[in-house]
Design a protein around this motif. Sequence first.
Motif, PDB file in Angstrom:
ATOM      1  N   GLN A   1      15.276 -48.535  53.447  1.00 44.09           N
ATOM      2  CA  GLN A   1      14.729 -48.307  54.784  1.00 44.09           C
ATOM      3  C   GLN A   1      14.421 -49.902  55.193  1.00 44.09           C
TER       4      GLN A   1
ATOM      5  N   GLU B   1      11.645 -51.242  55.520  1.00 44.08           N
ATOM      6  CA  GLU B   1      10.256 -51.823  54.526  1.00 44.08           C
ATOM      7  C   GLU B   1      11.088 -52.166  53.413  1.00 44.08           C
ATOM      8  N   ASP B   2      12.250 -51.558  52.812  1.00 48.69           N
ATOM      9  CA  ASP B   2      12.653 -52.063  51.540  1.00 48.69           C
ATOM     10  C   ASP B   2      13.353 -53.473  51.767  1.00 48.69           C
TER      11      ASP B   2
ATOM     12  N   VAL C   1      12.410 -55.716  53.868  1.00 48.62           N
ATOM     13  CA  VAL C   1      11.580 -56.576  53.828  1.00 48.62           C
ATOM     14  C   VAL C   1      11.235 -57.124  52.521  1.00 48.62           C
TER      15      VAL C   1
ATOM     16  N   LYS D   1      12.786 -57.854  62.224  1.00 45.65           N
ATOM     17  CA  LYS D   1      11.591 -57.121  61.415  1.00 45.65           C
ATOM     18  C   LYS D   1      11.466 -58.106  59.999  1.00 45.65           C
TER      19      LYS D   1
ATOM     20  N   GLU E   1       8.143 -60.374  59.021  1.00 39.45           N
ATOM     21  CA  GLU E   1       7.332 -59.872  58.060  1.00 39.45           C
ATOM     22  C   GLU E   1       7.603 -60.177  56.712  1.00 39.45           C
TER      23      GLU E   1
END
Length: 364
Positions: free
Chosen positions: A242, A244-245, A247, A287, A291
């Motif tokens: 995903q 977030e992974d 990032v 993103k 981040e």
Amino acid sequence: MTALFSPLSIGNLTLENRIVVSPMCQYSAVDGVANEWHLAHLGTLANSGAGLVVVEATAVEPAGRISHGDLGLYDDETQKALADVVSFCKKSGNSRLGIQLAHAGRKASCQRPWEGGAALGAAEAPWQTIAPSALAFADGWHVPAAMQQADLDRVIEAHVAAARRAVAIGFDMIEVHAAHGYLLHQFLSPFSNRREDEYGGSSEARMRYPLKIIAAIRAALPDGYPLGVRITGSDWAEGGIQPEDAVAFAQRLREIGVDFVCVTGAGVAPNAAPPIGPAYQAGLAEKVRREAGIKTRAVGLIASPAQAEAVVAEGKADLVALGRAFLDNPHWGWEAARVLGAETARPPQYQRAAPSVWPGAAWL
């Protein structure tokens, strides 16, 4: 000055603009060796108006090739052939040159796309593939051998050796392929990594081997030499990587000295369902850039000058990579400069076609 045509420094390299010709496999090498096709193809793109041209995924060992037609950089013969291509492009073109180092893992040993793209049959000289786990990519594909310690060590050494060869050849930068379902992506994704050792399990553990390879490459490169990684922003399938992974991985890459990441997606799961559309992955790059605090490159159905300009101007990415657009128009960078009212380098033999000296260009 437009955002797209502003310069950008990456490590000790300064690019004239933010346009990148994406690495695109040509499946035209012979036993890994570049030939006349690569001279013609890359020589043309070196005069495309792009700040950077990245040579296609180039295998670090013979078993890492996707097909029999893939480029390699793993011995003196493959190095000499690529050195000739780089020399030709630098003498005749204006773009900086990079190379994408890769290992196909379980997606190796397959047919060229125009031959069907399936796993090689018994009569087509297939070879044993390797992967984190003994899981085939899809029905009908070869079952890879789960990598043992000797394989893990060899593949690290192969990446480092290929990186050193790339520097010796004269490439201006290196990027490591850790996406599109190839070997390093296979370690990162839970779809393909079921290991029970230090390289499997949690997201942190699945990062460990790719980070080990990339850190070894970084240590082998000269100070300031630009190093990037193509990463997966999303597997576009439930239960996979995903944003977030991505990032978290990009943060770790920045910590070990990686200068930029190219954020793409899919390729590891045959049931992936990416939301295809214009610049559909630019949000992933944005993103990661915001981040993880690292330079990013966006890629994925960026086709028009206006789209490319918007991606950079709106802060979604520092660079944009285009593939099909350059196959369709090898002088796409010149077209973008005309549309956006900018200038880009072109060889003197073609200067008469520049808008500044050809009033007719303004009428188009």
